[in-house]
Design a protein around this motif. Structure first.
Motif, mmCIF file in Angstrom:
data_model
loop_
_atom_site.group_PDB
_atom_site.id
_atom_site.type_symbol
_atom_site.label_atom_id
_atom_site.label_comp_id
_atom_site.label_asym_id
_atom_site.label_seq_id
_atom_site.Cartn_x
_atom_site.Cartn_y
_atom_site.Cartn_z
ATOM 1 N N GLY A 53 -6.711 -1.872 -15.545
ATOM 2 C CA GLY A 53 -5.428 -1.169 -15.503
ATOM 3 C C GLY A 53 -5.367 -0.184 -14.355
ATOM 4 N N LEU A 54 -6.500 0.465 -14.065
ATOM 5 C CA LEU A 54 -6.568 1.385 -12.934
ATOM 6 C C LEU A 54 -6.188 0.685 -11.637
ATOM 7 N N LEU A 55 -6.774 -0.490 -11.414
ATOM 8 C CA LEU A 55 -6.509 -1.224 -10.174
ATOM 9 C C LEU A 55 -5.086 -1.770 -10.133
ATOM 10 N N VAL A 56 -4.638 -2.339 -11.257
ATOM 11 C CA VAL A 56 -3.308 -2.948 -11.286
ATOM 12 C C VAL A 56 -2.217 -1.889 -11.118
ATOM 13 N N ALA A 57 -2.327 -0.795 -11.868
ATOM 14 C CA ALA A 57 -1.310 0.254 -11.787
ATOM 15 C C ALA A 57 -1.252 0.859 -10.386
ATOM 16 N N GLY A 58 -2.421 1.152 -9.822
ATOM 17 C CA GLY A 58 -2.444 1.722 -8.483
ATOM 18 C C GLY A 58 -1.858 0.798 -7.443
ATOM 19 N N ALA A 59 -2.264 -0.483 -7.489
ATOM 20 C CA ALA A 59 -1.766 -1.452 -6.511
ATOM 21 C C ALA A 59 -0.261 -1.668 -6.650
ATOM 22 N N CYS A 60 0.211 -1.775 -7.903
ATOM 23 C CA CYS A 60 1.637 -2.017 -8.119
ATOM 24 C C CYS A 60 2.487 -0.814 -7.731
ATOM 25 N N PHE A 61 1.927 0.378 -7.840
ATOM 26 C CA PHE A 61 2.666 1.572 -7.446
ATOM 27 C C PHE A 61 2.721 1.721 -5.926
ATOM 28 N N ILE A 62 1.662 1.321 -5.251
ATOM 29 C CA ILE A 62 1.555 1.530 -3.808
ATOM 30 C C ILE A 62 2.199 0.396 -2.999
ATOM 31 N N CYS A 63 1.964 -0.851 -3.422
ATOM 32 C CA CYS A 63 2.293 -2.006 -2.573
ATOM 33 C C CYS A 63 3.765 -2.139 -2.185
ATOM 34 N N PRO A 64 4.734 -1.956 -3.095
ATOM 35 C CA PRO A 64 6.133 -2.108 -2.668
ATOM 36 C C PRO A 64 6.503 -1.187 -1.512
ATOM 37 N N ALA A 65 6.102 0.076 -1.610
ATOM 38 C CA ALA A 65 6.419 1.022 -0.540
ATOM 39 C C ALA A 65 5.717 0.642 0.761
ATOM 40 N N VAL A 66 4.477 0.198 0.642
ATOM 41 C CA VAL A 66 3.713 -0.167 1.844
ATOM 42 C C VAL A 66 4.331 -1.378 2.539
ATOM 43 N N VAL A 67 4.746 -2.369 1.757
ATOM 44 C CA VAL A 67 5.362 -3.570 2.346
ATOM 45 C C VAL A 67 6.666 -3.209 3.052
ATOM 46 N N ILE A 68 7.511 -2.431 2.367
ATOM 47 C CA ILE A 68 8.786 -2.019 2.977
ATOM 48 C C ILE A 68 8.544 -1.191 4.231
ATOM 49 N N THR A 69 7.605 -0.242 4.123
ATOM 50 C CA THR A 69 7.294 0.603 5.279
ATOM 51 C C THR A 69 6.718 -0.218 6.426
ATOM 52 N N GLY A 70 5.895 -1.215 6.105
ATOM 53 C CA GLY A 70 5.340 -2.079 7.146
ATOM 54 C C GLY A 70 6.421 -2.844 7.892
ATOM 55 N N ILE A 71 7.409 -3.347 7.161
ATOM 56 C CA ILE A 71 8.526 -4.062 7.814
ATOM 57 C C ILE A 71 9.296 -3.126 8.734
ATOM 58 N N ILE A 72 9.579 -1.925 8.233
ATOM 59 C CA ILE A 72 10.302 -0.948 9.062
ATOM 60 C C ILE A 72 9.469 -0.551 10.275
ATOM 61 N N ALA A 73 8.154 -0.413 10.097
ATOM 62 C CA ALA A 73 7.276 -0.052 11.211
ATOM 63 C C ALA A 73 7.303 -1.126 12.287
ATOM 64 N N TRP A 74 7.325 -2.396 11.867
ATOM 65 C CA TRP A 74 7.401 -3.488 12.841
ATOM 66 C C TRP A 74 8.724 -3.467 13.595
ATOM 67 N N LEU A 75 9.824 -3.255 12.862
ATOM 68 C CA LEU A 75 11.136 -3.175 13.511
ATOM 69 C C LEU A 75 11.190 -1.997 14.479
ATOM 70 N N TYR A 76 10.596 -0.901 14.063
ATOM 71 C CA TYR A 76 10.574 0.289 14.911
ATOM 72 C C TYR A 76 9.807 0.013 16.200
ATOM 73 N N GLN A 77 8.678 -0.676 16.058
ATOM 74 C CA GLN A 77 7.867 -1.001 17.233
ATOM 75 C C GLN A 77 8.610 -1.938 18.178
#
Length: 343
Positions: free
Chosen positions: A49-73
């Motif tokens: 649960g520690l791993l799943v909760a942490g990953a599920c909380f972090i990953c959506p923001a990271v994916v969205i931010t990564g897309i924006i970072a690529w567009l920004y670049q």
């Protein structure tokens, strides 16, 4: 939002234990919201649960931010989102207050804790670092109870705050740089930006414009503000650096939670440590209120912000069954529409 989902809606834990986890989260370095999600996951399903909760909380923001970072670049700018951010800020204040009220009812259960909470609020408004407020409140409550226990001996609590300045390097060693930041940084995401300004901008490794844009990305994307590191890492060295920076900044949180989580029930069973945790919880409520006050000062600056704050307050307290996410989305849309009105 976590309290409503986990305590009130799903009944995974009671308010008292939820508050204890908040207090424990404030005592360790790293992003508080992420660590709270990890705590809840571990409470519900152990290390999986520690791993799943942490990953599920972090990953959506990271994916969205990564897309924006690529567009920004690629294009050198981020979407024009200032109007939406304008609406989010005043809308979030009543959401925070609504979450703080039930926590306050359970945390402030005696005159001493009220005094500690008021003192913590004053200290927070005076700009005292929140970790010193937390440990000071806990130590004060512990000493008070120790003094009242007949024959009780104070075995001592000596939290050591090791403030080692992070040295940011490029390319392959970026992982260790952000790992160090994640391991020693206390406070909110806004503390992160101040830290990175001194470590990156002032040393010529990142422009202030990129850092400011990273702040904007962190605000309008869902999830933890620390996901802004994904954006920063991408600008420093592409997707590889973004992935390394993201992994490094969040990794210490998993370790700290895994170590500290089993200690929370033991602290509660001990009279002295229970008093310490009560003091920390009282200070936590005060710090939440401090955030609301400071946030209000910075964001409620004209009639439009006042209108959004009032509308959000009516919805949050008048229609408690409405999900907070819709309040925030509504505030963003209302902010955009009101910004279109010429003054």
């Amino acid at each position: 939002m976590m309290q409503r989902e986990v305590v009130e809606k799903r009944g995974w834990m009671d308010h008292a234990h939820f508050l204890d986890l908040i207090g424990a989260t404030n005592l360790i370095p790293g992003p508080n919201s992420t660590e709270m999600a990890i705590h809840i996951g571990q409470e519900r399903a152990g290390w999986r649960g520690l791993l799943v909760a942490g990953a599920c909380f972090i990953c959506p923001a990271v994916v969205i931010t990564g897309i924006i970072a690529w567009l920004y670049q690629q294009y050198g700018q981020i979407p024009q989102v200032s109007a939406f951010i304008f609406g989010i800020k005043p809308a979030i204040i009543p959401v925070i207050l609504a979450a703080a009220l039930p926590l306050a009812k359970r945390a402030l259960k005696g005159a001493l804790l009220w005094v500690i909470a008021i003192a913590a609020l004053v200290a927070g408004l005076m700009g005292v670092n929140e970790i010193y407020v937390m440990f000071g409140a806990g130590l004060l409550a512990l000493l008070w109870v120790a003094g009242r226990l007949s024959g009780g001996r104070l075995r001592g609590i000596a939290p050591v705050l090791l403030q080692v300045p992070a040295i940011v390097v490029s390319n392959a060693r970026i992982f260790f740089s952000f790992l160090k930041v994640g391991a020693i940084l206390y406070g909110s995401g806004y503390v992160l930006f101040a830290f990175l300004d001194s470590e990156l901008v002032q040393k010529g490794l990142l422009s202030r414009k990129v850092l400011i844009d990273a702040i904007a990305v962190g605000q309008f994307t869902p999830g933890p503000v620390f996901s802004s590191v994904t954006f920063i890492g991408w600008q420093m060295g592409g997707w590889q650096s973004a992935a390394l920076a993201t992994l490094a900044i969040f990794l210490p949180s998993f370790v700290f939670v895994a170590i500290s989580h089993p200690l929370v029930p033991r602290m509660r069973r001990s009279k002295l440590f229970s008093a310490f945790l009560d003091g920390v919880n009282a200070a936590s409520v005060a710090i939440i209120l401090t955030v609301c006050i400071e946030f209000g000062r910075a964001t409620i600056t004209d009639w439009r912000a006042i209108a959004i704050a009032v509308a959000s307050t009516v919805v949050v307290f008048g229609l408690p069954k409405v999900n907070n996410a819709f309040v925030i989305i509504g505030g963003a849309v209302l902010g955009y529409l009101l910004r279109l009105i010429a003054i």
